[in-house]
Design a protein around this motif. Structure first.
Motif, PDB file in Angstrom:
ATOM      1  N   GLY A   1     -66.112  -6.662  28.956  1.00 24.03           N
ATOM      2  CA  GLY A   1     -67.277  -7.350  28.409  1.00 24.03           C
ATOM      3  C   GLY A   1     -66.973  -8.831  28.356  1.00 24.03           C
ATOM      4  O   GLY A   1     -65.827  -9.230  28.164  1.00 24.03           O
ATOM      5  N   CYS A   2     -68.027  -9.664  28.532  1.00 22.04           N
ATOM      6  CA  CYS A   2     -67.760 -11.101  28.534  1.00 22.04           C
ATOM      7  C   CYS A   2     -69.042 -11.875  28.252  1.00 22.04           C
ATOM      8  O   CYS A   2     -70.113 -11.284  28.082  1.00 22.04           O
ATOM      9  N   GLY A   3     -68.930 -13.186  28.218  1.00 24.50           N
ATOM     10  CA  GLY A   3     -70.110 -14.011  28.035  1.00 24.50           C
ATOM     11  C   GLY A   3     -69.741 -15.423  27.639  1.00 24.50           C
ATOM     12  O   GLY A   3     -68.563 -15.770  27.547  1.00 24.50           O
TER      13      GLY A   3
ATOM     14  N   SER B   1     -61.109  -9.635  19.510  1.00 30.32           N
ATOM     15  CA  SER B   1     -61.905 -10.865  19.359  1.00 30.32           C
ATOM     16  C   SER B   1     -61.551 -11.713  18.128  1.00 30.32           C
ATOM     17  O   SER B   1     -61.683 -12.938  18.185  1.00 30.32           O
TER      18      SER B   1
ATOM     19  N   PHE C   1     -73.604  -8.775  23.259  1.00 29.46           N
ATOM     20  CA  PHE C   1     -72.569  -8.819  22.220  1.00 29.46           C
ATOM     21  C   PHE C   1     -72.996  -9.899  21.239  1.00 29.46           C
ATOM     22  O   PHE C   1     -73.528 -10.929  21.670  1.00 29.46           O
TER      23      PHE C   1
ATOM     24  N   GLN D   1     -56.530  -3.827  23.871  1.00 27.02           N
ATOM     25  CA  GLN D   1     -57.480  -4.743  24.504  1.00 27.02           C
ATOM     26  C   GLN D   1     -56.784  -6.052  24.832  1.00 27.02           C
ATOM     27  O   GLN D   1     -55.719  -6.353  24.297  1.00 27.02           O
TER      28      GLN D   1
ATOM     29  N   PHE E   1     -71.317 -12.007  19.709  1.00 28.69           N
ATOM     30  CA  PHE E   1     -70.522 -13.246  19.766  1.00 28.69           C
ATOM     31  C   PHE E   1     -70.667 -14.026  21.062  1.00 28.69           C
ATOM     32  O   PHE E   1     -70.032 -15.060  21.240  1.00 28.69           O
ATOM     33  N   THR E   2     -71.497 -13.528  21.992  1.00 29.90           N
ATOM     34  CA  THR E   2     -71.708 -14.287  23.229  1.00 29.90           C
ATOM     35  C   THR E   2     -73.195 -14.355  23.557  1.00 29.90           C
ATOM     36  O   THR E   2     -73.967 -13.474  23.225  1.00 29.90           O
TER      37      THR E   2
ATOM     38  N   GLU F   1     -58.024 -10.080  24.977  1.00 29.20           N
ATOM     39  CA  GLU F   1     -59.092 -11.036  24.770  1.00 29.20           C
ATOM     40  C   GLU F   1     -58.806 -12.272  25.607  1.00 29.20           C
ATOM     41  O   GLU F   1     -57.643 -12.642  25.789  1.00 29.20           O
TER      42      GLU F   1
ATOM     43  N   GLN G   1     -59.722 -14.885  18.697  1.00 32.06           N
ATOM     44  CA  GLN G   1     -60.496 -16.091  19.063  1.00 32.06           C
ATOM     45  C   GLN G   1     -60.662 -16.966  17.821  1.00 32.06           C
ATOM     46  O   GLN G   1     -60.425 -18.171  17.841  1.00 32.06           O
TER      47      GLN G   1
ATOM     48  N   HIS H   1     -61.358  -4.821  17.559  1.00 35.11           N
ATOM     49  CA  HIS H   1     -61.226  -5.471  18.866  1.00 35.11           C
ATOM     50  C   HIS H   1     -60.270  -6.653  18.739  1.00 35.11           C
ATOM     51  O   HIS H   1     -59.853  -6.995  17.624  1.00 35.11           O
TER      52      HIS H   1
ATOM     53  N   ALA I   1     -65.739 -16.200  26.927  1.00 28.61           N
ATOM     54  CA  ALA I   1     -64.767 -15.266  26.357  1.00 28.61           C
ATOM     55  C   ALA I   1     -64.919 -13.943  27.088  1.00 28.61           C
ATOM     56  O   ALA I   1     -65.971 -13.664  27.682  1.00 28.61           O
ATOM     57  N   PHE I   2     -63.877 -13.166  27.050  1.00 29.50           N
ATOM     58  CA  PHE I   2     -63.986 -11.816  27.627  1.00 29.50           C
ATOM     59  C   PHE I   2     -63.053 -10.862  26.902  1.00 29.50           C
ATOM     60  O   PHE I   2     -62.085 -11.297  26.250  1.00 29.50           O
ATOM     61  N   GLY I   3     -63.373  -9.576  26.964  1.00 28.65           N
ATOM     62  CA  GLY I   3     -62.527  -8.558  26.341  1.00 28.65           C
ATOM     63  C   GLY I   3     -62.322  -7.415  27.327  1.00 28.65           C
ATOM     64  O   GLY I   3     -63.287  -6.827  27.802  1.00 28.65           O
TER      65      GLY I   3
ATOM     66  N   ARG J   1     -60.321   2.240  16.498  1.00 26.52           N
ATOM     67  CA  ARG J   1     -61.668   2.730  16.166  1.00 26.52           C
ATOM     68  C   ARG J   1     -61.596   4.229  15.928  1.00 26.52           C
ATOM     69  O   ARG J   1     -60.783   4.913  16.549  1.00 26.52           O
TER      70      ARG J   1
HETATM   71  N1  DAH Z   1     -65.016  -7.300  21.620  1.00 25.59           N
HETATM   72  C1  DAH Z   1     -65.785  -6.539  22.585  1.00 25.59           C
HETATM   73  C2  DAH Z   1     -65.548  -5.044  22.394  1.00 25.59           C
HETATM   74  O1  DAH Z   1     -64.593  -4.667  21.790  1.00 25.59           O
HETATM   75  C3  DAH Z   1     -65.400  -6.912  23.978  1.00 25.59           C
HETATM   76  C4  DAH Z   1     -65.828  -8.283  24.308  1.00 25.59           C
HETATM   77  C5  DAH Z   1     -67.052  -8.510  24.859  1.00 25.59           C
HETATM   78  C6  DAH Z   1     -65.020  -9.371  24.031  1.00 25.59           C
HETATM   79  C7  DAH Z   1     -67.490  -9.777  25.177  1.00 25.59           C
HETATM   80  C8  DAH Z   1     -65.436 -10.658  24.321  1.00 25.59           C
HETATM   81  C9  DAH Z   1     -66.691 -10.847  24.896  1.00 25.59           C
HETATM   82  O2  DAH Z   1     -64.695 -11.734  24.091  1.00 25.59           O
HETATM   83  O3  DAH Z   1     -67.081 -12.094  25.206  1.00 25.59           O
HETATM   84  O4  DAH Z   1     -66.296  -4.258  22.855  1.00 25.59           O
END
Ligand code: DAH
Length: 355
Positions: free
Chosen positions: A284-286, A173, A251, A210, A253-254, A212, A176, A171, A307-309, A197
């Motif tokens: 996805g986020c948080g 991420s 997730f 992706q 990380f969040t 980020e 970050q 990802h 953060a979000f992805g 993947r």
């Molecule tokens: N890294 C996650 C994925 O690949 C996506 C993601 C979700 C990124 C939540 C984020 C986050 O920064 O806060 O599925």
């Protein structure tokens, strides 16, 4: 002067006056080749007494060494000269107009990355990059991913070594982590890029894209996240209103974590985004987990953020009505001609993103 000495003298002269590499190649085989003077001289050893042999062989070897040195010096000189001549001859006048060129097209993924960067730059995000080959720490550990997390499984992750320390990032991420470790808060960045993947079907390819997002500052809360994503989705799909929902998720990380769905409906076989009673997950986020902040040398008592992805390919498919993800990466020129964008039509917030 012996016959051999005469030959040596002759060949030294020949090397000195040689003008090009092909002359030198010929000389080389006359000296060092199977029937060259050196080998012929060595053949005489058989008819000599053991005492004579020693001196005789030493003499040939030193002549051979002398000739080789002379030869390689000359070859280098000739080679340098030939390269310089070639470079001088091959000058291209770049001011001349191209005669018959075809305009290429910008791939929808590149177009969408440009569009998204444009939208986020408008509200103060800058663009960061990270490498495709990542280490395990940045991709998992620093992101608070436990040792036994399924994402770390060989089935999902392409590891590049036996110790499972180097991998193709799964990802974006880890960018970050890289961003926070190299700077000081506040951070407000997006990071688009390739991710990998071990997965392949109509909606999954082993390489995908992706984006980020990370915003860390004092007093950032979930409301900011919601407002930011709402602004982004509307701007991206170029609509006034959009139906959007945050669904609780998980997730590592969040905390809390959410997934965002947008509403859609199908009309005459076409997908209409932003209304209707069907839902489609797009990101996805948080709120960034305090452990992640600590791992990145940011004090979670002073700073926090979201953060979000986002899956870029999926957004591109949705916006531009492309239904097989695999077609993105087949390099079919006809496909690119149909779905690609004019390279001179750079997306801007003012002139429109996709027109
Ligand atoms: N890294 C996650 C994925 O690949 C996506 C993601 C979700 C990124 C939540 C984020 C986050 O920064 O806060 O599925």
């Amino acid at each position: 002067m012996s016959e051999f000495e005469k030959k040596l003298f002759e060949f030294k002269e020949k090397i000195k006056v040689a003008k090009n590499l092909s002359e030198l190649t010929k000389i080389s085989s006359e000296i060092f080749g199977k029937n060259g003077i050196i080998n012929l001289e060595f053949k005489k050893l058989g008819s000599l007494s053991p005492d004579e042999r020693k001196n005789f062989a030493a003499n040939i070897n030193s002549s051979k060494k002398e000739l080789s040195e002379l030869f390689s010096k000359k070859s280098n000189e000739v080679l340098d000269k030939e390269i310089i001549e070639k470079v001088n001859k091959e000058k291209i006048d770049i001011t001349l107009p191209e005669k018959d060129f075809e305009i290429g097209k910008v791939h929808p993924v590149s177009q969408v990355i440009d569009e998204i960067s444009c939208i986020f730059s408008e509200i103060g995000f800058s663009v960061e990059e990270g490498p495709d080959v990542e280490n395990e720490y940045n991709n998992f550990t620093a992101l608070n991913t436990p040792e036994n997390h399924p994402a770390k499984d060989m089935h999902d992750t392409f590891y590049l070594d036996q110790d499972m320390k180097t991998l193709l990032r799964t990802h974006t991420s880890p960018v970050q982590v890289r961003t926070m470790l190299k700077g000081r808060p506040p951070f407000k960045i997006i990071a688009p890029g390739r991710t990998y993947r071990s997965d392949s079907d109509q909606t999954h390819t082993p390489m995908f894209h992706q984006l980020e997002g990370l915003h860390i500052d004092k007093d950032i809360n979930m409301g900011h996240l919601k407002g930011c994503l709402n602004y982004f989705i509307k701007a991206f799909f170029e609509v006034e209103k959009i139906k959007m929902r945050f669904r609780p998720s998980h997730f590592p990380f969040t905390e809390p974590s959410a997934e965002v769905d947008i509403g859609y409906r199908i009309e005459n076989n076409k997908i209409i985004i932003g209304e209707g009673d069907k839902w489609l997950e797009i990101l996805g986020c948080g709120m960034v987990h305090p452990n992640v902040l600590k791992n990145c040398k940011v004090d979670p008592n002073k700073f926090q953020g979201f953060a979000f992805g986002i899956g870029i390919d999926r957004l591109a498919m949705l916006k531009y009505g492309i239904n097989d993800l695999r077609s993105f990466f087949e390099c079919d020129y006809r496909w690119l001609n149909h779905y690609g964008f004019d390279p001179l039509d750079v997306p801007t917030n003012y002139r429109g993103l996709s027109r």
